[in-house]
Design an enzyme around this catalytic site. Structure first.
Site, PDB file in Angstrom:
ATOM      1  N   LYS A   1       0.897  -1.164   0.000  1.00 17.51           N
ATOM      2  CA  LYS A   1       0.000   0.000   0.000  1.00 17.51           C
ATOM      3  C   LYS A   1       0.930   1.207   0.000  1.00 17.51           C
ATOM      4  O   LYS A   1       1.456   1.618   1.030  1.00 17.51           O
ATOM      5  CB  LYS A   1      -0.876  -0.025   1.264  1.00 17.51           C
TER       6      LYS A   1
ATOM      7  N   GLU B   1       9.005   0.938  11.451  1.00 16.14           N
ATOM      8  CA  GLU B   1      10.032   1.976  11.380  1.00 16.14           C
ATOM      9  C   GLU B   1       9.309   3.304  11.424  1.00 16.14           C
ATOM     10  O   GLU B   1       8.592   3.662  10.479  1.00 16.14           O
ATOM     11  CB  GLU B   1      10.865   1.804  10.107  1.00 16.14           C
TER      12      GLU B   1
ATOM     13  N   CYS C   1      13.707  10.223   7.684  1.00 19.29           N
ATOM     14  CA  CYS C   1      13.445   9.830   9.078  1.00 19.29           C
ATOM     15  C   CYS C   1      14.699   9.925   9.922  1.00 19.29           C
ATOM     16  O   CYS C   1      14.637  10.201  11.111  1.00 19.29           O
ATOM     17  CB  CYS C   1      12.896   8.413   9.115  1.00 19.29           C
TER      18      CYS C   1
ATOM     19  N   GLU D   1       8.721  15.948  15.969  1.00 15.36           N
ATOM     20  CA  GLU D   1       9.248  15.721  14.623  1.00 15.36           C
ATOM     21  C   GLU D   1       8.552  16.671  13.648  1.00 15.36           C
ATOM     22  O   GLU D   1       7.319  16.695  13.568  1.00 15.36           O
ATOM     23  CB  GLU D   1       9.001  14.275  14.180  1.00 15.36           C
TER      24      GLU D   1
HETATM   25  P1  NAD Z   1       2.098   8.243   7.614  1.00 16.68           P
HETATM   26  O1  NAD Z   1       2.128   7.471   8.886  1.00 16.68           O
HETATM   27  O2  NAD Z   1       1.212   9.410   7.524  1.00 16.68           O
HETATM   28  O3  NAD Z   1       1.689   7.293   6.393  1.00 16.68           O
HETATM   29  C1  NAD Z   1       2.428   6.130   6.076  1.00 16.68           C
HETATM   30  C2  NAD Z   1       1.510   5.145   5.382  1.00 16.68           C
HETATM   31  O4  NAD Z   1       0.530   4.679   6.295  1.00 16.68           O
HETATM   32  C3  NAD Z   1       0.758   5.711   4.194  1.00 16.68           C
HETATM   33  O5  NAD Z   1       0.773   4.746   3.163  1.00 16.68           O
HETATM   34  C4  NAD Z   1      -0.638   5.910   4.748  1.00 16.68           C
HETATM   35  O6  NAD Z   1      -1.646   5.850   3.769  1.00 16.68           O
HETATM   36  C5  NAD Z   1      -0.752   4.740   5.692  1.00 16.68           C
HETATM   37  N1  NAD Z   1      -1.733   4.876   6.771  1.00 16.68           N
HETATM   38  C6  NAD Z   1      -2.132   5.997   7.402  1.00 16.68           C
HETATM   39  N2  NAD Z   1      -3.029   5.700   8.363  1.00 16.68           N
HETATM   40  C7  NAD Z   1      -3.216   4.360   8.342  1.00 16.68           C
HETATM   41  C8  NAD Z   1      -4.017   3.448   9.091  1.00 16.68           C
HETATM   42  N3  NAD Z   1      -4.807   3.847  10.080  1.00 16.68           N
HETATM   43  N4  NAD Z   1      -3.938   2.129   8.789  1.00 16.68           N
HETATM   44  C9  NAD Z   1      -3.121   1.695   7.809  1.00 16.68           C
HETATM   45  N5  NAD Z   1      -2.354   2.509   7.062  1.00 16.68           N
HETATM   46  C10 NAD Z   1      -2.385   3.831   7.327  1.00 16.68           C
HETATM   47  O7  NAD Z   1       3.624   8.630   7.328  1.00 16.68           O
HETATM   48  P2  NAD Z   1       4.173   9.546   6.129  1.00 16.68           P
HETATM   49  O8  NAD Z   1       3.747  10.947   6.402  1.00 16.68           O
HETATM   50  O9  NAD Z   1       3.860   8.910   4.836  1.00 16.68           O
HETATM   51  O10 NAD Z   1       5.757   9.419   6.332  1.00 16.68           O
HETATM   52  C11 NAD Z   1       6.497  10.253   7.154  1.00 16.68           C
HETATM   53  C12 NAD Z   1       6.777   9.589   8.491  1.00 16.68           C
HETATM   54  O11 NAD Z   1       7.453   8.354   8.269  1.00 16.68           O
HETATM   55  C13 NAD Z   1       7.692  10.380   9.398  1.00 16.68           C
HETATM   56  O12 NAD Z   1       7.217  10.302  10.723  1.00 16.68           O
HETATM   57  C14 NAD Z   1       9.034   9.659   9.279  1.00 16.68           C
HETATM   58  O13 NAD Z   1       9.886   9.819  10.377  1.00 16.68           O
HETATM   59  C15 NAD Z   1       8.575   8.251   9.134  1.00 16.68           C
HETATM   60  N6  NAD Z   1       9.613   7.432   8.507  1.00 16.68           N
HETATM   61  C16 NAD Z   1      10.324   6.556   9.275  1.00 16.68           C
HETATM   62  C17 NAD Z   1      11.349   5.793   8.705  1.00 16.68           C
HETATM   63  C18 NAD Z   1      12.171   4.857   9.547  1.00 16.68           C
HETATM   64  O14 NAD Z   1      12.930   4.086   8.971  1.00 16.68           O
HETATM   65  N7  NAD Z   1      12.039   4.863  10.849  1.00 16.68           N
HETATM   66  C19 NAD Z   1      11.630   5.926   7.340  1.00 16.68           C
HETATM   67  C20 NAD Z   1      10.884   6.831   6.586  1.00 16.68           C
HETATM   68  C21 NAD Z   1       9.869   7.570   7.184  1.00 16.68           C
END
Ligand code: NAD
Length: 503
Positions: A195, A271, A305, A407
């Site tokens: 997804k 992550e 991240c 963040e």
């Molecule tokens: P997000 O959590 O908003 O979305 C990530 C994914 O989750 C998207 O595909 C979204 O559609 C889906 N999603 C949202 N709500 C959901 C739910 N209730 N159930 C299932 N899926 C759901 O994150 P983002 O804004 O896309 O990415 C940025 C974030 O990701 C930042 O916090 C960043 O630190 C983190 N990140 C972490 C790492 C790591 O390795 N730790 C790497 C990259 C990004």
């Protein structure tokens, strides 16, 4: 003068060139049964790129059924060597279609072409080869067990795939972060349902074409587009047929997914977010520390991240460091992906721009000294409609300020001075997150000592984002659950079974 993004007028769109992003289920590109879709717009100038089909329960059901059937069919019967050879072909085909992947990722994220070409796309391809090689070379344990009759028993372990894996991805490095999960999941013999983030549908869709071109059986790699809550994301995390969920994204989304995964006791690998520190000692190589901090704060417009949003500098170097970083930040060149010399792209969306600008306003309200930036840059022509923000540095805030604690995920950092090792360790650790840290010093004894005390999944000494994919990767505290990378990915993507044979 700063632009007001909310005052943006209509944007030019060419309907002839509009893209349609379909799901990829069981080897076929299909639309949504509901007919629902959402728009994908360019981060650079907000023009309409295309429409993304929004998956619902029907698409998730179909993808899970396809994934299960592939496990029971040709994919499940393949030997490790055959699977590994196919994954090498996937990587080679991504490389053959390099320009298409670069273009798709640039359109989705608006980031500089050079970064796509030198890092994000090649590393995306490499993820398939590395994990294909890892699975072929990991042994399992065995024990001889004494028994009362003296004959003994032989225990040995086998690794089997878990089943259909749900892979939920963020937007910040779409191909790289997705293949970092899909590569090991497939290498271990699972099937996947990806997804992608709603912001970045491009490369996940393109990868479907690659899978078909090299002969990966239908149902092994599936993509269902959609949103999170009450959409494809949530339906996937709640599906009984999904054996485990691997997720990269925000910490609060992780909490929602963990609740969904609790029904059925399904495994999760998370992550999540970070609020990473850089610790700069006065004895560091200043040029290297500035170079590394420039990358860790501003790469990908701060949407990494592992990026640094808190910089702690030992007092004798503090003034020099702030002045040098300011000069370098002001020399960044903002612009569209293809323009030569561009070093900073836009944020992913207007929604994210509003969030980051909200933090810029809070920093000001909380009394920050704005060393540079703090607003929206003047961009020419159509670019004025994009989600640009200025690279920003603050000083003089207390550790309790919201921009020091939360963040932001933008091109910004707060810099503060410190006087002792103990003080900086305490400050670096004073966060609910625990993803990464960069330490800059020439004193290696100190580097080892401090690194061991910082509560994060990865600490870099005199570098940043230097990754060896065989090493464990993940977050402490609220930055994640579990470790992936090398054999640690195998731990998550396989079930280890013990077989006990009485001799
Ligand atoms: P997000 O959590 O908003 O979305 C990530 C994914 O989750 C998207 O595909 C979204 O559609 C889906 N999603 C949202 N709500 C959901 C739910 N209730 N159930 C299932 N899926 C759901 O994150 P983002 O804004 O896309 O990415 C940025 C974030 O990701 C930042 O916090 C960043 O630190 C983190 N990140 C972490 C790492 C790591 O390795 N730790 C790497 C990259 C990004």
């Amino acid at each position: 003068m700063a632009n007001d993004p909310s005052a943006a007028g209509p944007v030019p769109t060419s309907t002839a060139a509009l893209k349609e992003f379909k799901h990829f289920i069981n080897g076929q590109f299909v639309g949504s049964q509901s007919g629902k879709s959402f728009e994908k717009r360019s981060p650079s100038d907000n023009h309409l790129i295309g429409h993304v089909h929004e998956g619902g329960q029907a698409e998730v059901d179909a993808a899970v059924a396809a994934g299960r059937a592939a496990m029971d069919g040709p994919w499940g019967r393949m030997s490790i060597d055959e699977r590994a050879a196919l994954l090498h072909k996937v990587a080679d085909e991504i490389t053959r279609r390099f320009a298409d992947f670069v273009a798709a990722e640039m359109a989705d994220t608006g980031q500089p072409k050079s970064m796509m070409e030198h890092a994000f796309i090649p590393r995306g391809a490499a993820n398939f080869k590395i994990f294909a090689d890892v699975v072929k070379n990991v042994a399992t344990e065995s024990f001889m067990t004494p028994t009362p009759d003296g004959a003994g028993a032989l225990n040995y372990a086998i690794r089997v795939p878990k089943g259909v894996i749900g892979v939920i991805c963020p937007w910040n490095a779409p191909l790289l972060l997705m293949t970092w999960k899909v590569g090991p999941a497939l290498a271990c013999g699972n099937t996947v349902i990806v997804k992608p983030s709603e912001e970045t549908p491009g490369t996940a869709t393109l990868l479907g074409e690659v899978m078909n071109a090299v002969g990966v059986p239908p149902g092994v790699y599936n993509v269902v587009h959609g949103l999170g809550p009450n959409s494809a994301g949530e339906f996937l995390t709640k599906h009984d047929g999904v054996a485990a969920i691997t997720f990269t994204g925000e910490t609060r989304t992780g909490a929602a997914i963990q609740k969904a995964a609790a029904d059925g006791i399904r495994d999760v690998s998370f992550e999540l977010g970070g609020k990473n520190a850089a610790v700069v000692f006065a004895d560091c190589d200043l040029d290297a520390a500035i170079e590394g901090t420039m990358r860790s704060v501003f790469l990908n417009c701060g949407q990494v991240c592992l990026g640094t949003e808190r910089v702690y500098v030992e007092r004798p170097l503090y003034e020099t460091f702030v002045a040098t970083l300011k000069a370098r930040a002001e020399a960044l060149k903002l612009g569209p992906s293809e323009e030569k010399g561009v070093t900073l792209g836009p944020l992913i969306s207007r929604e994210h721009q509003a969030k980051v600008l909200g933090y810029y306003a809070r920093a000001k309200a909380e009394g920050a000294t704005i060393v540079t930036g703090g607003g929206v840059p003047e961009m020419p022509g159509a670019l004025s409609q994009g989600s640009w923000v200025q690279p920003t540095i603050w000083t003089d805030l207390p550790e309790t300020a919201s921009v020091v604690r939360e963040e932001i995920f933008g091109p910004c950092c707060h810099i503060s001075p410190f006087d002792s090792e103990a003080e900086v360790i305490a400050k670096a650790n004073d966060t609910r997150y625990g993803l990464s840290t960069a330490i800059w010093t020439r004193d290696l004894q100190r580097a080892h000592r401090v690194a061991a005390k910082i509560e994060v999944g990865i600490t870099w000494v005199n570098s940043w984002f230097l990754r060896d994919l065989r090493t464990p990767f993940g977050g402490s505290k609220q930055s994640g659950i579990g470790r992936e990378g090398g054999v640690h990915s195998l731990e998550f993507y396989t079930e280890l079974r013990n077989i006990c044979v009485k001799l």
